[in-house]
Design an enzyme around this catalytic site. Sequence first.
Site, short mmCIF file in Angstrom:
data_model
loop_
_atom_site.label_atom_id
_atom_site.label_comp_id
_atom_site.label_asym_id
_atom_site.label_seq_id
_atom_site.Cartn_x
_atom_site.Cartn_y
_atom_site.Cartn_z
N ALA A 1 -1.03 -0.29 0.76
CA ALA A 1 -1.81 -1.13 1.67
C ALA A 1 -1.59 -0.66 3.10
O ALA A 1 -1.02 0.40 3.33
CB ALA A 1 -1.40 -2.59 1.50
N ASN A 2 -2.07 -1.40 4.07
CA ASN A 2 -1.82 -1.09 5.48
C ASN A 2 -1.63 -2.39 6.24
O ASN A 2 -1.72 -3.48 5.68
CB ASN A 2 -2.97 -0.24 6.05
CG ASN A 2 -4.28 -0.99 6.02
OD1 ASN A 2 -4.44 -2.01 6.67
ND2 ASN A 2 -5.23 -0.49 5.23
N ARG A 3 -1.36 -2.29 7.54
CA ARG A 3 -0.94 -3.45 8.32
C ARG A 3 -2.08 -4.29 8.89
O ARG A 3 -1.85 -5.17 9.70
CB ARG A 3 -0.06 -2.99 9.49
CG ARG A 3 1.25 -2.40 9.04
CD ARG A 3 2.12 -2.07 10.24
NE ARG A 3 3.29 -1.31 9.86
CZ ARG A 3 4.37 -1.85 9.29
NH1 ARG A 3 4.43 -3.15 9.07
NH2 ARG A 3 5.38 -1.08 8.95
N ALA B 1 -9.98 -2.21 7.50
CA ALA B 1 -9.09 -1.04 7.52
C ALA B 1 -8.98 -0.56 6.07
O ALA B 1 -8.05 -0.91 5.35
CB ALA B 1 -7.73 -1.41 8.08
#
Length: 226
Positions: free
Chosen positions: A33-35, A99
């Site tokens: 995943a990402n932030r 994102a």
Amino acid sequence: VQSALADGPLKGRRILVTSGPTHEPIDPVRYIANRSSGAQGTAIARALAAFGAEVVFVTGPADMPAPGGVEVQRVETAQQMLAACETALPVDAAVCAAAVADWRVASASPSKMKKTAGGLPQLEFAENPDILAALSQRAENRPGLVIGFAAETDDLEANAAAKLKRKGCDWIVANDVSEAMGIMGGTENAVTLITQSGTERWPRMSKYRVAARLAGKIADVLTGSD
Ligand code: CTP
Ligand code: CA
């Protein structure tokens, strides 16, 4: 509130917004995943709805509550996000604020991966579909206005302008993520809007102000008052 706003300048316009991160599975219990917090995409969906638009909000897994008065489509992966966006067409405009994970694990394991003596998992990656590019380059049902984001740490305007050209979108909202640690996940944003008619550097302001200003510009273009 919603009924009071339903007569806004975007009344009768259908707008797609992507938001949040995507989760790409490794196995049934693990993912990449990402932030992304989903805050900017959520604010854009809220502002467009407040302007009277019919909003389809396609969101990856984010903690942020979805705004009221929008159609919410929850997805996990980039591939699911693309499918949900294609299903939402036709739309008058699309804002790709998600994102999206650039890569997924090529073949996620259907069962939980176990530790084995001395062995380490070997993950192979595959590139995810580019949703912004796919929407921008559609032969059929291309949204009238396609807006992307660009998060950059270096050469902000040059990189963002190159992204706009490469993907074929109409506008790009460029976001300097090096300037201040904490913008990603924070409540404020400092963006530069790149359109066919030039470059506008907006001062640092809350993500909701960025969203409202962007919604205003979208309304101007879609209603021909620009
Ligand atoms: N985007 C998308 N689908 C992807 C990757 C990105 O729709 N698979 C969209 C994002 O929502 C954003 C824009 O493309 O609107 C730019 O995303 P960004 O990550 O900045 O650009 P990339 O093309 O992925 O390039 P890189 O991460 O290498 O800078
Ligand atoms: Ca990327």
